[in-house]
Design a protein around this motif. Sequence first.
Motif, PDB file in Angstrom:
ATOM      1  N   TYR A  37     -30.316  24.976  -2.038  1.00 25.59           N
ATOM      2  CA  TYR A  37     -31.542  24.406  -1.228  1.00 25.59           C
ATOM      3  C   TYR A  37     -30.820  24.206   0.086  1.00 25.59           C
ATOM      4  O   TYR A  37     -31.294  23.904   1.184  1.00 25.59           O
ATOM      5  CB  TYR A  37     -31.789  23.227  -1.783  1.00 25.59           C
ATOM      6  N   GLU A  38     -29.609  25.004   0.321  1.00 26.84           N
ATOM      7  CA  GLU A  38     -28.917  25.307   1.652  1.00 26.84           C
ATOM      8  C   GLU A  38     -28.636  23.815   2.324  1.00 26.84           C
ATOM      9  O   GLU A  38     -28.878  23.782   3.623  1.00 26.84           O
ATOM     10  CB  GLU A  38     -29.775  26.102   2.535  1.00 26.84           C
ATOM     11  N   ILE A  39     -28.350  23.050   1.469  1.00 26.94           N
ATOM     12  CA  ILE A  39     -28.159  21.720   1.993  1.00 26.94           C
ATOM     13  C   ILE A  39     -26.824  21.697   3.055  1.00 26.94           C
ATOM     14  O   ILE A  39     -25.820  21.901   2.636  1.00 26.94           O
ATOM     15  CB  ILE A  39     -27.902  20.583   0.853  1.00 26.94           C
ATOM     16  N   VAL A  40     -26.942  21.187   4.289  1.00 27.27           N
ATOM     17  CA  VAL A  40     -26.031  21.142   5.367  1.00 27.27           C
ATOM     18  C   VAL A  40     -24.853  20.101   5.183  1.00 27.27           C
ATOM     19  O   VAL A  40     -23.680  20.400   5.093  1.00 27.27           O
ATOM     20  CB  VAL A  40     -26.862  21.015   6.530  1.00 27.27           C
ATOM     21  N   HIS A  41     -25.391  19.098   4.772  1.00 22.57           N
ATOM     22  CA  HIS A  41     -24.436  17.824   4.631  1.00 22.57           C
ATOM     23  C   HIS A  41     -24.196  17.648   3.224  1.00 22.57           C
ATOM     24  O   HIS A  41     -24.770  16.921   2.505  1.00 22.57           O
ATOM     25  CB  HIS A  41     -25.104  16.792   5.165  1.00 22.57           C
ATOM     26  N   TYR A  42     -23.420  18.653   2.654  1.00 25.62           N
ATOM     27  CA  TYR A  42     -23.082  18.293   1.152  1.00 25.62           C
ATOM     28  C   TYR A  42     -21.494  18.170   1.069  1.00 25.62           C
ATOM     29  O   TYR A  42     -20.647  18.789   1.801  1.00 25.62           O
ATOM     30  CB  TYR A  42     -23.191  19.682   0.596  1.00 25.62           C
ATOM     31  N   LEU A  89     -19.253   6.642   3.604  1.00 24.68           N
ATOM     32  CA  LEU A  89     -19.137   8.002   4.221  1.00 24.68           C
ATOM     33  C   LEU A  89     -20.209   8.335   5.346  1.00 24.68           C
ATOM     34  O   LEU A  89     -19.985   8.817   6.368  1.00 24.68           O
ATOM     35  CB  LEU A  89     -19.183   9.004   3.331  1.00 24.68           C
ATOM     36  N   LEU A  90     -21.462   7.967   5.084  1.00 25.94           N
ATOM     37  CA  LEU A  90     -22.361   8.476   5.893  1.00 25.94           C
ATOM     38  C   LEU A  90     -22.353   7.579   7.425  1.00 25.94           C
ATOM     39  O   LEU A  90     -22.546   8.304   8.451  1.00 25.94           O
ATOM     40  CB  LEU A  90     -23.967   8.246   5.251  1.00 25.94           C
ATOM     41  N   PRO A  91     -22.199   6.091   7.234  1.00 30.76           N
ATOM     42  CA  PRO A  91     -21.921   5.535   8.567  1.00 30.76           C
ATOM     43  C   PRO A  91     -20.717   6.312   9.427  1.00 30.76           C
ATOM     44  O   PRO A  91     -20.760   6.404  10.665  1.00 30.76           O
ATOM     45  CB  PRO A  91     -21.743   4.267   8.428  1.00 30.76           C
ATOM     46  N   GLU A  92     -19.470   6.514   8.707  1.00 32.55           N
ATOM     47  CA  GLU A  92     -18.380   6.923   9.239  1.00 32.55           C
ATOM     48  C   GLU A  92     -18.669   8.311   9.987  1.00 32.55           C
ATOM     49  O   GLU A  92     -18.059   8.580  10.864  1.00 32.55           O
ATOM     50  CB  GLU A  92     -17.161   7.122   8.142  1.00 32.55           C
ATOM     51  N   GLN A  93     -19.299   9.120   9.151  1.00 36.17           N
ATOM     52  CA  GLN A  93     -19.518  10.602   9.776  1.00 36.17           C
ATOM     53  C   GLN A  93     -20.843  10.537  10.806  1.00 36.17           C
ATOM     54  O   GLN A  93     -20.938  11.710  11.246  1.00 36.17           O
ATOM     55  CB  GLN A  93     -19.941  11.676   8.749  1.00 36.17           C
ATOM     56  N   GLY A  94     -21.437   9.388  11.103  1.00 33.15           N
ATOM     57  CA  GLY A  94     -22.328   9.609  12.091  1.00 33.15           C
ATOM     58  C   GLY A  94     -23.762   9.921  11.530  1.00 33.15           C
ATOM     59  O   GLY A  94     -24.590  10.332  12.302  1.00 33.15           O
ATOM     60  N   LEU A  95     -23.699   9.858  10.159  1.00 35.69           N
ATOM     61  CA  LEU A  95     -25.030  10.636   9.723  1.00 35.69           C
ATOM     62  C   LEU A  95     -26.243   9.632   9.640  1.00 35.69           C
ATOM     63  O   LEU A  95     -27.289   9.793   9.658  1.00 35.69           O
ATOM     64  CB  LEU A  95     -25.030  11.001   8.347  1.00 35.69           C
ATOM     65  N   VAL A  96     -25.745   8.292   9.856  1.00 32.68           N
ATOM     66  CA  VAL A  96     -26.743   7.127  10.158  1.00 32.68           C
ATOM     67  C   VAL A  96     -26.605   6.391  11.341  1.00 32.68           C
ATOM     68  O   VAL A  96     -25.460   6.057  11.647  1.00 32.68           O
ATOM     69  CB  VAL A  96     -26.773   6.270   8.833  1.00 32.68           C
ATOM     70  N   VAL A  97     -27.586   6.378  12.093  1.00 33.35           N
ATOM     71  CA  VAL A  97     -27.371   5.423  13.396  1.00 33.35           C
ATOM     72  C   VAL A  97     -28.443   4.475  13.376  1.00 33.35           C
ATOM     73  O   VAL A  97     -29.380   4.416  13.030  1.00 33.35           O
ATOM     74  CB  VAL A  97     -27.675   6.568  14.657  1.00 33.35           C
ATOM     75  N   PRO A  98     -28.113   3.397  14.310  1.00 27.71           N
ATOM     76  CA  PRO A  98     -29.168   2.212  14.631  1.00 27.71           C
ATOM     77  C   PRO A  98     -30.598   2.934  14.947  1.00 27.71           C
ATOM     78  O   PRO A  98     -30.681   3.580  15.459  1.00 27.71           O
ATOM     79  CB  PRO A  98     -28.508   1.680  15.619  1.00 27.71           C
ATOM     80  N   GLY A  99     -31.511   2.069  14.058  1.00 31.86           N
ATOM     81  CA  GLY A  99     -32.927   2.457  14.485  1.00 31.86           C
ATOM     82  C   GLY A  99     -33.503   3.554  13.376  1.00 31.86           C
ATOM     83  O   GLY A  99     -34.629   3.931  13.361  1.00 31.86           O
ATOM     84  N   ASP A 100     -32.485   4.013  12.537  1.00 33.24           N
ATOM     85  CA  ASP A 100     -33.056   5.272  11.615  1.00 33.24           C
ATOM     86  C   ASP A 100     -33.854   4.617  10.379  1.00 33.24           C
ATOM     87  O   ASP A 100     -33.761   3.144  10.131  1.00 33.24           O
ATOM     88  CB  ASP A 100     -31.700   5.711  10.946  1.00 33.24           C
ATOM     89  N   LEU A 101     -34.499   5.282   9.756  1.00 32.00           N
ATOM     90  CA  LEU A 101     -35.344   5.000   8.525  1.00 32.00           C
ATOM     91  C   LEU A 101     -34.710   5.972   7.360  1.00 32.00           C
ATOM     92  O   LEU A 101     -35.061   7.223   7.479  1.00 32.00           O
ATOM     93  CB  LEU A 101     -36.717   5.219   8.679  1.00 32.00           C
TER      94      LEU A 101
END
Length: 421
Positions: A89-94, A106-118
Amino acid sequence: MAMTITEKILAEHAGEKQVTPGQIIKTPVDLLLANDITGPMAFEALEKAGIHRVFDTERVVIVQDHYVPGKDIPSAQQSLSLRKYAQKYEIVHYFDVGRAGIEHALLPEQGLVVPGDLVLGADSHTVTYGGLGAFSTGVGSTDLAAAMIAGETWLRVPESIRFVYHGKFRPWVGGKDLILHTIGLIGVDGALYRAMEFSGPAVAELQQSDRFTMCNMAIEAGGKNGIFVPDEVTRRFVENRGIRTPRYYESDADARYAQVLEIDVGQIEPQVAFPPLPSNARTASQSNDVRIDQVVVGSCTNGWLEDLRTAARILKGHKVHPDVRMIVIPATPTIYRDAMHEGLFEIFLDAGAVISPPTCGPCMGGHMGVLAEGERAVSTTNRNFIGRMGHVKSEVYLAGPAVAAASAIRGHIASPEQVTG
């Protein structure tokens, strides 16, 4: 109409001027998450439906973290199936062994989640990201599969409970103690399908890691999500980190809440939640008669660098009790490296603790610290249900890193002051 931070995030995503509790909305998602337990089931649902793509290969995140490194043949096979799906499925963030950490750190540390996200995740502790001022919640693997196809989901807007913390913190009290005390007040269903909004002058003193810890355990009170209004602490954490532009929201002064609870942090001592529920909160100083066999410092709740520093401050110059096994689990490779460079590993090793690679491992009785019949553990994890960490006749006592470290030294549940004086 005035709205809470949770309502504002949901309204913005749904393209509505306002939303109200109980309203059903359809909304796009910013990020979807699955792990080595829930991911294969989600992709199997796609395969059965004849779907061979996801809506956006950069907005689906896959993390191998529960049974890694592989503990046995079944877990190895499950991890292999997820690797193949990630490739197909060519998942980029694996993220896999050596690059992966515990997903909710991991996700907050890597900046994958930011304020205001759903954010939706096929893991109940996806609620962690509310520590950044995001709306995040857990869903089942089938719901995740549907969102992976459509890039959107449906939600019922939750009511909100506002927790207002004020006063001056006692020594060694942190986010874990606040949330255990709070769950003890309202019970494991006290926030059922409600947003738990943490606020008040005292929370301004909390580190970002403490905020993640508190939101992480909103689910232990039945919460739909936990959330903080972002402040300068959040902004410093997010700066030069996020892959999307943050959106900062705050609750209106006249927003409506289902309930408002005022809590004086000065009345809260270091806490311990007795089995079999996170709501069975007591003070550590009143729990000294419980002898233990194991201590775990780590997990998505308390595997942050700040947590390891706290444990090391208690352990420095001491030895782990000869009848106790102590396991330290940094939540991500970055945290692992930083702890090593700061000399924390030397303190842990000198004390007689063992250091694990990043993994969920013992939290759900997977590996790296499974309990035998009759054994007891003090753990910085988030659940202490019957059989959670191993045998159904074992016991798990939840605490923060300071209490965990002090207990490791004493061989029984202990408050930090009993070690540090």
